[in-house]
Design an enzyme around this catalytic site. Structure first.
Site, PDB file in Angstrom:
ATOM      1  N   LYS A 118      -2.775   1.192   3.052  1.00 48.51           N
ATOM      2  CA  LYS A 118      -3.652   1.726   1.605  1.00 48.51           C
ATOM      3  C   LYS A 118      -4.980   1.786   2.497  1.00 48.51           C
ATOM      4  CE  LYS A 118      -5.628  -0.942  -2.314  1.00 48.51           C
ATOM      5  NZ  LYS A 118      -4.911   0.010  -3.523  1.00 48.51           N
TER       6      LYS A 118
HETATM    7  N1  PMP Z   1       1.033   0.728  -4.858  1.00 49.18           N
HETATM    8  C1  PMP Z   1      -0.603   2.565  -4.817  1.00 49.18           C
HETATM    9  C2  PMP Z   1      -0.141   3.462  -4.645  1.00 49.18           C
HETATM   10  C3  PMP Z   1      -1.301   1.070  -4.723  1.00 49.18           C
HETATM   11  O1  PMP Z   1      -2.723   1.105  -4.403  1.00 49.18           O
HETATM   12  C4  PMP Z   1      -1.029  -0.459  -5.687  1.00 49.18           C
HETATM   13  C5  PMP Z   1      -2.357  -0.920  -5.818  1.00 49.18           C
HETATM   14  N2  PMP Z   1      -3.208  -1.861  -4.185  1.00 49.18           N
HETATM   15  C6  PMP Z   1       0.266  -0.873  -5.900  1.00 49.18           C
HETATM   16  C7  PMP Z   1       1.248   0.044  -5.440  1.00 49.18           C
HETATM   17  C8  PMP Z   1       0.252  -2.992  -6.140  1.00 49.18           C
HETATM   18  O2  PMP Z   1       0.086  -3.081  -4.605  1.00 49.18           O
HETATM   19  P1  PMP Z   1      -0.424  -4.882  -5.005  1.00 49.18           P
HETATM   20  O3  PMP Z   1       0.912  -5.187  -5.472  1.00 49.18           O
HETATM   21  O4  PMP Z   1      -0.307  -5.082  -3.758  1.00 49.18           O
HETATM   22  O5  PMP Z   1      -1.969  -4.622  -5.585  1.00 49.18           O
END
Ligand code: PMP
Length: 305
Positions: free
Chosen positions: A158
């Site tokens: 991320k």
């Molecule tokens: N994909 C992307 C591109 C994201 O930014 C997010 C948000 N963090 C998610 C999926 C979902 O991840 P999470 O459930 O860990 O927030």
């Protein structure tokens, strides 16, 4: 105030006033996107504010930093405590927590040997990311922008700069009167939303894609898969073709910000009769109970502030 309830920031080990948490224009992270971050939700529960799956988020924060070879000058325990501290310092209940680590000012060569790693954590009261879509269903555009492949950028991290791709897609979607975008991967398979993972409900099976797809492996995705299995629902993790969206009974997003949001329209055409589907709503109900400490089975997912 765009960041409601935010008065204090944890920055490089200290709690400081929100207005003082600034950075220099020459910061490497600003110029080249060299930073990593997390998005975490904290919920008001009967036992006070509690952070959802904090350990998993802190783990992914360190994993993202590791991919970019950024040495975070704190331990996992220190970041964990700092997340709790920032919620307390702001007196927040329901809120969104954003830890971020980036290369500061020192050099603007791309290889950046002399830039300090700066770390900040802030929090504010953020409502439903897709607004009324959380309960009523969201309208989605299949983006003309493709999700980058894991051979181009580490999809499992991320990282700040990686979100330029999401920003293009979601901007296009909003211009066309939609709430959110779905991106295909390099091979034309479904990847994910601009900030959410994607699920299909097809012949009563809960389907999503895995780490080998060009997705960020979501913590909400993993939680919802676990909830589905606990409910005795069949699950499948596999490649998803775009045409399957219209062949499915239900489509929904998962994400920290979006929680479990039904998708009821794609490219201005209704999905599942234009209404949130029953399976989606069942999963959403258990998820929203879990995050608020109303389901003892998932109590281990919460960290008291
Ligand atoms: N994909 C992307 C591109 C994201 O930014 C997010 C948000 N963090 C998610 C999926 C979902 O991840 P999470 O459930 O860990 O927030």
């Amino acid at each position: 105030m765009a960041f409601q309830g935010a008065t204090k920031v944890w920055k490089d080990g200290r709690i400081i006033p929100w207005a003082d948490a600034t950075l220099h224009v020459s910061s490497h992270g600003l110029n080249y996107g060299t930073g990593v971050f997390e998005g975490i939700r904290c919920y008001a529960t009967d036992h006070g504010p509690a952070i959802f799956r904090l350990d998993a988020h802190v783990e992914r924060f360190f994993r993202s930093a590791g991919v970019y070879e950024m040495d975070l000058p704190y331990t996992r325990a220190e970041i964990t405590d700092a997340c709790r501290e920032v919620v307390r310092a702001n007196g927040l209940g329901d809120c969104y927590i954003r830890p971020i680590a980036y290369l500061g000012s020192g050099s603007l060569s791309v290889f950046a040997k002399d830039c300090p790693v700066e770390v900040a954590i802030f929090a504010w009261a953020w409502g439903a990311y897709l607004g009324a879509g959380l309960h009523g269903g969201s309208k989605v555009l299949l983006s003309k922008w493709r999700k980058f492949d894991s051979g181009m950028m580490p999809t499992w991290a991320k990282a700040c700069g990686q979100y330029i791709n999401s920003a293009l897609a979601v901007r296009e979607a909003l211009k066309q009167g939609c709430d959110e975008a779905i991106l295909l991967d390099q091979h034309g398979n479904l990847a994910e939303g601009s900030g959410e993972n994607l699920f299909l409900v097809k012949q009563d099976k809960i389907i999503t894609n895995g780490e080998d797809a060009a997705i960020l492996p979501g913590i909400t995705l993993a939680s919802v898969l676990e909830i589905a299995q606990d409910l005795g629902l069949a699950t499948e993790v596999r490649t998803m073709r775009p045409e399957e969206i219209f062949e499915s009974e239900e489509v929904f997003f998962t994400g920290t910000a979006a929680e479990v949001t039904p998708v009821t329209e794609l490219d201005h055409k209704p999905l599942s009769g234009g209404q949130p589907g029953a399976v989606t709503l069942r999963l959403q109900k258990v998820f929203l109970e879990a995050v608020r400490g109303k389901n003892a089975k998932y109590a281990g997912w919460l960290t008291a502030v």
